[in-house]
Design an enzyme around this catalytic site. Structure first.
Site, PDB file in Angstrom:
ATOM      1  N   ASP A   1     -31.558  20.037  21.843  1.00  0.00           N
ATOM      2  CA  ASP A   1     -30.118  20.223  21.811  1.00  0.00           C
ATOM      3  C   ASP A   1     -29.420  18.934  21.366  1.00  0.00           C
ATOM      4  O   ASP A   1     -29.662  17.864  21.935  1.00  0.00           O
ATOM      5  CB  ASP A   1     -29.684  20.580  23.250  1.00  0.00           C
TER       6      ASP A   1
ATOM      7  N   ASP B   1     -27.372  29.233  32.121  1.00  0.00           N
ATOM      8  CA  ASP B   1     -26.831  28.015  31.506  1.00  0.00           C
ATOM      9  C   ASP B   1     -27.303  26.787  32.301  1.00  0.00           C
ATOM     10  O   ASP B   1     -28.218  26.091  31.861  1.00  0.00           O
ATOM     11  CB  ASP B   1     -25.295  28.083  31.436  1.00  0.00           C
TER      12      ASP B   1
ATOM     13  N   GLY C   1     -22.342  21.030  23.715  1.00  0.00           N
ATOM     14  CA  GLY C   1     -21.366  19.976  23.993  1.00  0.00           C
ATOM     15  C   GLY C   1     -20.017  20.561  24.307  1.00  0.00           C
ATOM     16  O   GLY C   1     -19.779  21.747  24.103  1.00  0.00           O
TER      17      GLY C   1
ATOM     18  N   HIS D   1     -31.038  30.928  27.667  1.00  0.00           N
ATOM     19  CA  HIS D   1     -30.007  29.879  27.636  1.00  0.00           C
ATOM     20  C   HIS D   1     -30.008  29.149  28.967  1.00  0.00           C
ATOM     21  O   HIS D   1     -29.323  29.534  29.909  1.00  0.00           O
ATOM     22  CB  HIS D   1     -28.629  30.479  27.332  1.00  0.00           C
TER      23      HIS D   1
ATOM     24  N   HIS E   1     -30.407  25.041  30.474  1.00  0.00           N
ATOM     25  CA  HIS E   1     -30.528  23.602  30.206  1.00  0.00           C
ATOM     26  C   HIS E   1     -31.369  22.960  31.290  1.00  0.00           C
ATOM     27  O   HIS E   1     -31.066  23.103  32.480  1.00  0.00           O
ATOM     28  CB  HIS E   1     -29.147  22.944  30.190  1.00  0.00           C
TER      29      HIS E   1
ATOM     30  N   ARG F   1     -34.972   9.071  33.994  1.00  0.00           N
ATOM     31  CA  ARG F   1     -35.385   7.883  33.236  1.00  0.00           C
ATOM     32  C   ARG F   1     -36.833   7.957  32.757  1.00  0.00           C
ATOM     33  O   ARG F   1     -37.117   7.684  31.614  1.00  0.00           O
ATOM     34  CB  ARG F   1     -35.269   6.632  34.127  1.00  0.00           C
TER      35      ARG F   1
ATOM     36  N   HIS G   1     -24.280  26.850  20.471  1.00  0.00           N
ATOM     37  CA  HIS G   1     -23.221  27.202  21.411  1.00  0.00           C
ATOM     38  C   HIS G   1     -21.981  27.487  20.566  1.00  0.00           C
ATOM     39  O   HIS G   1     -21.591  26.654  19.747  1.00  0.00           O
ATOM     40  CB  HIS G   1     -22.897  26.022  22.328  1.00  0.00           C
TER      41      HIS G   1
ATOM     42  N   GLU H   1     -17.337  29.491  23.167  1.00  0.00           N
ATOM     43  CA  GLU H   1     -17.269  29.283  24.619  1.00  0.00           C
ATOM     44  C   GLU H   1     -15.859  28.814  24.956  1.00  0.00           C
ATOM     45  O   GLU H   1     -15.152  29.465  25.725  1.00  0.00           O
ATOM     46  CB  GLU H   1     -18.305  28.237  25.052  1.00  0.00           C
TER      47      GLU H   1
HETATM   48 ZN   LIG Z   1     -25.246  25.908  27.429  1.00  0.00          ZN
END
Ligand SMILES: [Zn+2]
Length: 348
Positions: free
Chosen positions: A150, A292, A184, A14, A16, A83, A212, A215
């Site tokens: 995601d 995370d 999110g 997990h 990002h 970008r 997710h 949480e």
């Molecule tokens: Zn997460």
């Protein structure tokens, strides 16, 4: 930091990509990009006058939030400076370098495809960049990496379906695209039930599924994720509130991706001694430890293992079991899993 934890072969499930951007890298990106993005259906962007160049200290200050909103502002500051393919290649490579430095041998990494779409950016460019970074990273650091695309739950099911389509398309180019998940900030605004068709379509087309859940919202959100067919639960912080849910997690050995520092920094968990990690472990839930967003939460996977040991008294052998879980719960093919598990068992 204990030597055992540092050298223990670990996987992270997990993580990002956008949350792995260290202050020095974001400062560098902020020098590359100072113009606002072209209008992408987002009024705020249209009105913005340009992006400031940030010093490393300013980024550090930005990462010093105390709640979920502050976290989202920091996340935004990162994503609006990502970008080009080069940007994405850079952050992927640096993330893998840090994984290697902690003996994280395998990672399954979320890419916020939903945010890229929402910003009106071309995802094929992003994918070119992350794949270039992954290729170099695998070669230079020997870290294995899979992507999970995601979607942002409060953008709704149609936007999530676009993310599934993107994952299927990219998977044709690279087997490194393994799965799909929803994340999110607001589980209540985007409850799992809305995404039943999206998950069904992902599963039918060969994607592995995560979500997710639990949480910020309660156990009903975790039930919802399980009912969608999620194979792993991201966070699952509030699952303990429901006895039947706990029994289901144990019996079905559904892996839970625990993110201690994240839960503390976002305020989803009030204090470390209130975190259910040790309870989950003791009753037989298949827990894993994860960062995370390691840069934004100023942590690393070895720090998370260290925190678990310090706060809950996990023994080294128990941490080895958690490291085993991290490979066991991965989406790797069986033979690769076994290779990694042998390494964990042989480690001394
Ligand atoms: Zn997460």
């Amino acid at each position: 930091m204990s030597d055992f934890i540092h050298r223990l072969p670990k996987a992270e499930l997990h993580l990002h990509l956008e949350g792995s951007v260290e202050p020095a890298t974001l400062a560098e990106l902020s020098r590359r990009h100072t113009t606002p993005l072209p209008f992408s259906g987002n009024k705020y962007e249209q009105a913005s006058e340009g992006l400031p160049v940030l010093s490393e200290d300013e980024v550090r200050a930005l990462y010093q939030y105390k709640d979920f909103l502050g976290f989202l502002m920091a996340f935004k500051a990162v994503t609006e400076r990502l970008r080009t393919a080069d940007d994405y290649e850079l952050i992927t490579y640096r993330m893998m370098e840090r994984l290697r430095a902690q003996n994280v041998l395998h990672a399954e990494v979320y890419v916020s495809v939903g945010v890229v779409h929402w910003r009106g950016q071309e995802f094929s460019e992003v994918f070119r960049g992350i794949e270039a970074g992954r290729g170099h990273g695998e070669k230079d650091f020997g870290v294995s990496l899979l992507w999970i695309f995601d979607a942002v739950r409060h953008f709704g099911p149609d936007a999530a379906q676009r993310v599934v389509e993107e994952a299927v398309r990219c998977r044709e180019q690279s087997a490194s695209v393994i799965g799909f998940g929803i994340g999110g900030d607001d589980e209540r605004r985007g409850p799992p039930e809305l995404f039943r068709e999206v998950y069904r379509s992902g599963r039918e087309r060969g994607l592995r599924l995560t979500a997710h859940a639990g949480e910020a919202a309660g156990p009903e959100s975790v039930w919802g994720a399980i009912n969608l067919g999620a194979e792993r639960i991201g966070h699952g912080l509030n699952a303990w509130q429901d006895r039947e849910l706990m029994a289901a997690l144990v019996e079905r050995q559904i892996p839970v991706e625990i993110c201690l520092s994240s839960n503390l920094r976002t305020g989803c968990c009030a204090a470390a001694n209130k975190h259910p990690l040790k309870t989950y472990f003791d009753v037989g839930v298949m827990v894993t430890l994860n960062t995370d967003d390691p840069a934004m939460f100023e942590t690393s996977l070895e720090q998370e293992y260290g925190l678990a040991q310090k706060e809950f008294g996990f023994s080294d052998e128990q941490l080895r079991e958690i490291a085993r879980n991290s490979f066991e719960a991965s989406f790797l093919p069986a033979e690769k899993k076994l290779q990694f598990l042998d390494m964990v068992d042989a480690f001394s």
